[in-house]
Write an enzyme that holds these catalytic residues in place. Structure first.
Site: not given
Ligand code: HXC
Length: 510
Positions: A169-170, A404-405
């Site tokens: 993501g971001g 040019g290079a």
């Molecule tokens: C809160 C999160 C989290 C998040 C993971 N966790 N991502 N908690 N916010 N964004 C937590 C899970 O709930 C889990 O908690 C623990 O972290 C480990 O995650 P798992 O899913 O069990 O691990 P894994 O299977 O290794 O997968 C990792 C992952 C996946 C691929 C990163 O967790 C995932 O897809 N997370 C969401 C990613 C996402 O969509 N993020 C937002 C992106 S948008 P527990 O308690 O079960 O251990 C963004 C916008 C930014 O970032 C903008 C800036 C401009």
């Protein structure tokens, strides 16, 4: 008193456990180190001073107030790398997946602000699920605060991003604005949208590794500057990189002791250029034989291999090296090579690192894919970067410098300080065959005449002397004495002062 000290110890022990032993074990099972282990490996032994170890998030949504791990998923502070100060943050995947909350962002911003005030690099270790979903817009605001600081710090202190887990993501945009990105093969990835979203929107089926793994970014996209086998190797390479860099834009890079004679004569360079001008040779050999102790730290080694970029030292002083590589695409400049080298030259100029340019370039790569891709604008990036650079610039033309290079590759006309050529240099508008076919088009049916014209062109233009007669080449040098000449040139430029006219900022062709 003893009780309160004991409480401090207990709190520290708990904070050091992050998200708990089970999650630490899970992290290890994936072949990843923990955030703390990474900081310890990155920094000199016992040099880490931590900030905000007890800081916790303030979110009360979704039952978050029931879980407030100390440190809130990121370890921050400062320490040293070979005795030189750096600031560091390391995201802890064991705490809410290393996701970024408002307080997590505040911790990162604090070290970035301190790095700016005190003039030291920032190294960010990224291992995070992105924005803390439970915090919503507070988390997005937190990211933007980090982004703004990345922008302000750019060109002031070196910023290095190490990707050691998910970065989606971001979240990818903070690393993207830093100077160097290193990734770990198989355990790290970066993408704006993950494989699931890609499938929904474009119907493409792709794995996370294919979409945004270390190899993808080090070879294809050029988002990453290096890809390494595991956490340990990656962090060791970051330490090596930091050794080449100044702490900030007002300091010089450190001068290291050297044991290689600056006047070393390298006989083998006298025979490195093949008889046939179209036969390639390895420009890396020229680099290794020119710099101190053959120690060359390559940046973006896997991307646009037709140009080589990296750091080395001459008489102990860091120089940035840019060199055409005749082994790949005959050393042509194309879109990727131009962008790669332009960014590198701009980094060197921003941090007062002198640039050594080795030239063997038959021109820009022709073709529709290059033209449609905007080679004009991308090629201009390199031209612009060299032309605006005020650092010492020493150029050696080993063989071809066509069209040019020739101009682009740190020529005299772009304020090159020392422009040397080997006797084997060919400085001309183009190669003899192409030139003959254009200016003697009427003789194209007559092979003998064309051969005679080509030989005549070669004799008159395929040499360094025409340019030397005009002063565009300062001296034609013996290949074997390249190290000595280059070392003396840089030594004479240690007090160089050159300023560009005042402007708010330039408008490099982006
Ligand atoms: C809160 C999160 C989290 C998040 C993971 N966790 N991502 N908690 N916010 N964004 C937590 C899970 O709930 C889990 O908690 C623990 O972290 C480990 O995650 P798992 O899913 O069990 O691990 P894994 O299977 O290794 O997968 C990792 C992952 C996946 C691929 C990163 O967790 C995932 O897809 N997370 C969401 C990613 C996402 O969509 N993020 C937002 C992106 S948008 P527990 O308690 O079960 O251990 C963004 C916008 C930014 O970032 C903008 C800036 C401009």
């Amino acid at each position: 008193m003893t009780d309160i000290i004991q409480e401090l110890q207990d709190r520290r022990t708990e904070a050091r456990l992050g998200g708990g032993q089970a999650r630490i074990d899970a992290q290890h099972a994936k072949g990843k180190l923990t955030a703390r282990e990474r900081v310890e490996l990155l920094l000199d032994e016992d040099s880490f001073e931590e900030f905000d170890m007890f800081k916790t998030h303030r979110c009360t949504e979704f039952g978050m107030d029931a879980s407030k791990p100390a440190g809130d998923g990121v370890i921050t502070g400062w320490g040293t790398i070979n005795g030189r100060m750096v600031y560091v943050f390391s995201q802890d995947f064991t705490v809410f997946g290393g996701s970024l909350s408002q307080t997590h962002s505040e911790k990162i911003c604090k070290v970035m602000d301190m790095a700016m005030r005190n003039g030291a690099p920032v190294i960010g270790i990224n291992d995070s699920g992105g924005a803390r979903i439970q915090e919503g817009v507070d988390s997005l605001a937190g990211y933007a605060e980090v982004f703004q600081r990345n922008i302000m710090a750019s060109g002031v202190v070196p910023q290095i991003s190490v990707i050691m887990g998910p970065c989606a993501g971001g979240a990818v945009y903070s690393p993207a604005m830093t100077d160097f990105i290193f990734m770990v093969k198989d355990t790290s990835y970066m993408f704006v949208t993950g494989p699931d979203v890609v499938k929904t929107v474009t119907n493409e089926v792709v794995t996370a590794e294919e979409l945004g793994g270390a190899s993808t970014h080090a070879k294809k996209s050029s988002v990453a500057d290096g890809a390494f086998e595991n956490d340990i190797e990656t962090l060791t390479e970051v330490r090596r990189l930091v050794d080449f860099l100044p702490l900030n834009n007002r300091e010089k890079a450190p001068v290291r002791p050297f044991y290689d004679d600056p006047a070393r004569i390298e006989q083998s360079l006298d025979t490195i250029i093949p008889e046939n001008a179209n036969t390639p040779y390895d420009m890396k050999e020229v680099i290794l034989k020119t710099v101190d102790e053959g120690d060359f730290y390559e940046i973006q080694a896997e991307h646009a291999k037709n140009i080589i970029t990296g750091f080395a030292r001459i008489e102990g002083q860091t120089v940035g090296v840019v060199a055409n590589q005749p082994m790949v695409l005959a050393g042509c400049l194309d879109i990727d090579a131009s962008k790669k080298a332009a960014r590198f030259v701009r980094f060197c100029d921003a941090f007062e690192i002198p640039v050594l340019t080795l030239v063997d370039v038959p021109g820009f790569l022709p073709g529709t894919s290059q033209e449609y891709g905007g080679v004009i604008k991308h090629g201009a990036k390199l031209l612009f970067a060299y032309g605006e650079a005020t650092v010492p610039k020493v150029t050696v033309i080993t063989r071809k410098a066509y069209g040019g290079a020739y101009d682009v590759m740190a020529s005299k006309h772009l304020r090159g300080d020392f422009n040397y050529a080997w006797p084997t240099a060919e400085i001309a508008v183009m190669g003899a065959k192409g030139a003959t076919e254009i200016i003697h088009r009427k003789d194209l049916g007559d092979a003998d005449k064309i051969a005679a014209h080509t030989a005549d062109y070669e004799a008159r233009f395929a040499n360094p002397f025409v340019a030397a007669e005009r002063g565009f080449i300062d001296e034609v040098i013996q290949p074997k004495s390249t190290r000595k000449r280059v070392a003396r040139a840089f030594a004479s430029l240690r007090n160089k002062k050159l300023e560009n006219p005042w402007k708010k900022h330039d408008n490099i062709p982006l």
